[in-house]
Scaffold this motif. Structure first.
Motif, mmCIF file in Angstrom:
data_model
loop_
_atom_site.group_PDB
_atom_site.id
_atom_site.type_symbol
_atom_site.label_atom_id
_atom_site.label_comp_id
_atom_site.label_asym_id
_atom_site.label_seq_id
_atom_site.Cartn_x
_atom_site.Cartn_y
_atom_site.Cartn_z
ATOM 1 N N THR A 32 11.717 -5.233 3.891
ATOM 2 C CA THR A 32 10.907 -4.081 3.536
ATOM 3 C C THR A 32 9.627 -4.631 3.151
ATOM 4 O O THR A 32 9.599 -5.829 2.781
ATOM 5 C CB THR A 32 11.542 -3.186 2.406
ATOM 6 O OG1 THR A 32 11.471 -4.046 1.375
ATOM 7 C CG2 THR A 32 12.910 -2.756 2.830
ATOM 8 N N ASN A 33 8.703 -3.637 2.831
ATOM 9 C CA ASN A 33 7.316 -3.985 2.274
ATOM 10 C C ASN A 33 7.522 -4.993 0.968
ATOM 11 O O ASN A 33 6.794 -5.474 0.549
ATOM 12 C CB ASN A 33 6.390 -2.974 2.715
ATOM 13 C CG ASN A 33 5.033 -3.424 2.125
ATOM 14 O OD1 ASN A 33 4.540 -4.660 2.660
ATOM 15 N ND2 ASN A 33 4.253 -2.911 1.433
ATOM 16 N N ALA A 34 8.378 -4.052 0.256
ATOM 17 C CA ALA A 34 8.571 -4.746 -1.413
ATOM 18 C C ALA A 34 9.262 -6.138 -1.193
ATOM 19 O O ALA A 34 8.921 -7.022 -1.772
ATOM 20 C CB ALA A 34 9.671 -3.379 -2.036
ATOM 21 N N LEU A 35 10.166 -6.201 -0.325
ATOM 22 C CA LEU A 35 10.879 -7.722 -0.264
ATOM 23 C C LEU A 35 9.748 -8.441 0.199
ATOM 24 O O LEU A 35 9.908 -9.733 -0.292
ATOM 25 C CB LEU A 35 12.334 -7.494 0.574
ATOM 26 C CG LEU A 35 13.452 -6.593 -0.092
ATOM 27 C CD1 LEU A 35 14.501 -6.717 1.062
ATOM 28 C CD2 LEU A 35 13.635 -7.338 -1.369
ATOM 29 N N ARG A 36 9.056 -8.418 1.262
ATOM 30 C CA ARG A 36 8.045 -9.179 1.535
ATOM 31 C C ARG A 36 7.077 -9.566 0.319
ATOM 32 O O ARG A 36 6.810 -10.659 0.244
ATOM 33 C CB ARG A 36 7.273 -8.659 2.734
ATOM 34 C CG ARG A 36 7.857 -8.791 4.203
ATOM 35 C CD ARG A 36 7.027 -8.510 5.027
ATOM 36 N NE ARG A 36 6.698 -7.021 5.359
ATOM 37 C CZ ARG A 36 7.424 -6.193 5.729
ATOM 38 N NH1 ARG A 36 8.524 -6.451 6.539
ATOM 39 N NH2 ARG A 36 7.139 -4.848 5.858
ATOM 40 N N VAL A 66 12.135 5.177 -2.677
ATOM 41 C CA VAL A 66 10.952 4.847 -3.217
ATOM 42 C C VAL A 66 11.023 3.885 -4.496
ATOM 43 O O VAL A 66 11.849 3.624 -5.174
ATOM 44 C CB VAL A 66 10.644 6.217 -3.922
ATOM 45 C CG1 VAL A 66 9.341 5.842 -4.736
ATOM 46 C CG2 VAL A 66 10.376 7.442 -3.099
ATOM 47 N N THR A 67 9.895 2.956 -4.134
ATOM 48 C CA THR A 67 9.728 1.922 -5.235
ATOM 49 C C THR A 67 8.328 1.689 -5.450
ATOM 50 O O THR A 67 7.701 1.956 -4.658
ATOM 51 C CB THR A 67 10.212 0.381 -4.588
ATOM 52 O OG1 THR A 67 10.274 -0.492 -5.741
ATOM 53 C CG2 THR A 67 9.755 0.047 -3.303
ATOM 54 N N ALA A 68 7.724 1.272 -6.601
ATOM 55 C CA ALA A 68 6.358 1.150 -6.757
ATOM 56 C C ALA A 68 6.013 -0.275 -6.430
ATOM 57 O O ALA A 68 4.975 -0.581 -6.052
ATOM 58 C CB ALA A 68 6.078 0.872 -8.371
ATOM 59 N N ILE A 69 7.055 -1.163 -6.035
ATOM 60 C CA ILE A 69 6.385 -2.406 -5.298
ATOM 61 C C ILE A 69 6.347 -2.077 -3.803
ATOM 62 O O ILE A 69 7.174 -1.754 -3.013
ATOM 63 C CB ILE A 69 7.958 -3.461 -5.409
ATOM 64 C CG1 ILE A 69 8.184 -3.715 -6.849
ATOM 65 C CG2 ILE A 69 7.719 -4.859 -4.648
ATOM 66 C CD1 ILE A 69 9.688 -4.449 -7.053
ATOM 67 N N GLY A 70 4.854 -2.515 -3.556
ATOM 68 C CA GLY A 70 4.803 -2.450 -2.053
ATOM 69 C C GLY A 70 4.187 -0.893 -1.583
ATOM 70 O O GLY A 70 4.507 -0.736 -0.542
ATOM 71 N N ALA A 71 4.067 -0.233 -2.504
ATOM 72 C CA ALA A 71 4.089 1.237 -2.123
ATOM 73 C C ALA A 71 2.798 1.265 -1.257
ATOM 74 O O ALA A 71 1.602 0.447 -1.497
ATOM 75 C CB ALA A 71 3.780 2.076 -3.587
ATOM 76 N N LYS A 72 2.365 2.394 -0.556
ATOM 77 C CA LYS A 72 1.228 2.673 0.328
ATOM 78 C C LYS A 72 0.092 2.581 -0.247
ATOM 79 O O LYS A 72 -0.968 2.064 0.147
ATOM 80 C CB LYS A 72 1.537 3.764 1.068
ATOM 81 C CG LYS A 72 0.640 4.112 2.039
ATOM 82 C CD LYS A 72 1.089 5.347 2.689
ATOM 83 C CE LYS A 72 -0.042 5.955 4.059
ATOM 84 N NZ LYS A 72 0.417 7.080 4.574
ATOM 85 N N LYS A 73 0.090 3.426 -1.489
ATOM 86 C CA LYS A 73 -1.180 3.682 -2.323
ATOM 87 C C LYS A 73 -0.952 2.977 -3.896
ATOM 88 O O LYS A 73 0.180 3.125 -4.311
ATOM 89 C CB LYS A 73 -1.462 4.972 -2.588
ATOM 90 C CG LYS A 73 -2.023 5.768 -1.403
ATOM 91 C CD LYS A 73 -2.343 7.150 -1.368
ATOM 92 C CE LYS A 73 -2.488 7.868 0.022
ATOM 93 N NZ LYS A 73 -2.896 9.230 -0.318
#
Length: 158
Positions: free
Chosen positions: A4-8, A102-109
């Motif tokens: 995921t974007n968060a894991l990256r 939903v996570t704050a890590i790597g959020a769109k905005k």
């Protein structure tokens, strides 16, 4: 499991983490049940909610699984008179993530992040990894580094 974007972002920051996967139907999905399935105490597994204020807009509220968001306390922290939870239809456009991931890590905005003060009682916490059925366990200090979270008393007993 796909990254995921968060894991990256966690890997790019060279932060140590572990993954906990689980399977739940939407009907039985609760943060408390997730905590049970990943083998952690509910007060150590944090759910990420999106709330909106009139003046300062949306923010993330990150609270333990076994608590409820105190909207009055969040409003005071976010410089608002009142706040409300974002409608489900607005969550994906604001965050890039769907309900349950939903996570704050790597959020769109980049939104302000408020982490309940109880997180500081632990060395590690679990938060969504940005995909349904996947939690990431990481050091609280690393969560602060990744999100710029501010500590606040924003949770109340369920």
């Amino acid at each position: 499991m796909a990254k995921t974007n968060a894991l990256r972002l966690i890997e790019q920051a060279e932060i140590e983490y572990s993954i906990r996967e689980y399977s739940l139907s939407i009907e039985e999905f609760t943060a408390e049940r997730v905590a049970e399935l990943v083998g952690m105490q509910p007060d150590q597994v944090f759910k990420t909610l999106v709330a909106i204020g009139e003046r300062n807009g949306p923010c993330f509220a990150v609270i333990p699984a076994n608590t409820e968001l105190d909207l009055k306390a969040l409003a005071a922290t976010h410089g608002e008179r009142t706040m409300h939870l974002a409608p489900l239809r607005d969550v994906r456009p604001l965050t890039g993530y769907e309900r349950g991931s939903v996570t704050a890590i790597g959020a769109k905005k980049p939104l302000p992040v408020y982490l309940d003060e109880t997180a500081e009682l632990f060395d590690e916490i679990a938060v969504s990894a940005g995909a349904k059925g996947v939690q990431v366990v990481l050091a609280v200090d690393d969560y602060f580094k990744l999100t710029g979270a501010e500590v606040a008393a924003i949770a109340r007993e369920d």
